[in-house]
Design a protein around this motif. Sequence first.
Motif, PDB file in Angstrom:
ATOM      1  N   GLN A  25       0.834  -1.205   0.000  1.00 25.92           N
ATOM      2  CA  GLN A  25       0.000   0.000   0.000  1.00 25.92           C
ATOM      3  C   GLN A  25       0.866   1.251   0.000  1.00 25.92           C
ATOM      4  OE1 GLN A  25      -3.549   0.254  -0.174  1.00 25.92           O
ATOM      5  NE2 GLN A  25      -2.837   2.309  -0.714  1.00 25.92           N
ATOM      6  N   GLN A  26       1.980   1.226   0.742  1.00 29.79           N
ATOM      7  CA  GLN A  26       2.893   2.370   0.739  1.00 29.79           C
ATOM      8  C   GLN A  26       3.466   2.592  -0.660  1.00 29.79           C
ATOM      9  OE1 GLN A  26       5.777   1.413   3.762  1.00 29.79           O
ATOM     10  NE2 GLN A  26       4.359   1.826   5.434  1.00 29.79           N
ATOM     11  N   ASP A  30       0.698   4.090  -2.770  1.00 23.70           N
ATOM     12  CA  ASP A  30       0.474   5.498  -2.448  1.00 23.70           C
ATOM     13  C   ASP A  30       1.492   6.379  -3.161  1.00 23.70           C
ATOM     14  OD1 ASP A  30      -1.651   4.788  -0.824  1.00 23.70           O
ATOM     15  OD2 ASP A  30      -0.507   4.966   1.043  1.00 23.70           O
ATOM     16  N   LYS A  31       2.732   5.936  -3.156  1.00 28.39           N
ATOM     17  CA  LYS A  31       3.781   6.700  -3.820  1.00 28.39           C
ATOM     18  C   LYS A  31       3.560   6.713  -5.332  1.00 28.39           C
ATOM     19  CE  LYS A  31       8.670   7.517  -3.831  1.00 28.39           C
ATOM     20  NZ  LYS A  31       9.909   7.347  -3.119  1.00 28.39           N
ATOM     21  N   CYS A  37      -5.492   3.158  -7.583  1.00 27.66           N
ATOM     22  CA  CYS A  37      -5.156   1.882  -6.971  1.00 27.66           C
ATOM     23  C   CYS A  37      -6.339   1.330  -6.182  1.00 27.66           C
ATOM     24  CB  CYS A  37      -3.973   2.047  -6.014  1.00 27.66           C
ATOM     25  SG  CYS A  37      -2.521   2.778  -6.773  1.00 27.66           S
TER      26      CYS A  37
END
Length: 91
Positions: free
Chosen positions: A22-23, A26-27, A36
Motif C-alpha cells: 500500500q505504501q 500510495d507513492k 489503486c
Amino acid sequence: MATVEITREHSLGKEVAKERAQQMADKLAAKLGAECTWNEDELTFQRSGVDGSILVGADSVRVAVKLGMMLTPMAGMVKGEIEKALNRYLV
C-alpha cells in the motif's frame, strides 16, 4: 505492448507485506496519478498507458505491469524502478 513481471520473496508476513504494498501504491499514485484498488490480496493500479497489479502472498510479492505502446521503450527503466521499490519496501 511490453509486460514487466518481478517476483520477490519476503519474510514480513502477509499483513505487513500488504501494508508495504500500500505504501508503494500510495507513492505510485502520487507520482503518476495512478488509481489503486485492493481485491483480497491483489492491489491493482491503472493510469493511461499502464495497467498493473501487486499480488501479496505469505512469503512473496509478484508485481506485473503492462505498458502501452508509447511506454514500451521504457520497460527496462520501469523494471529497475520496481526492483528498487521492492528492495526498499520489502526489507
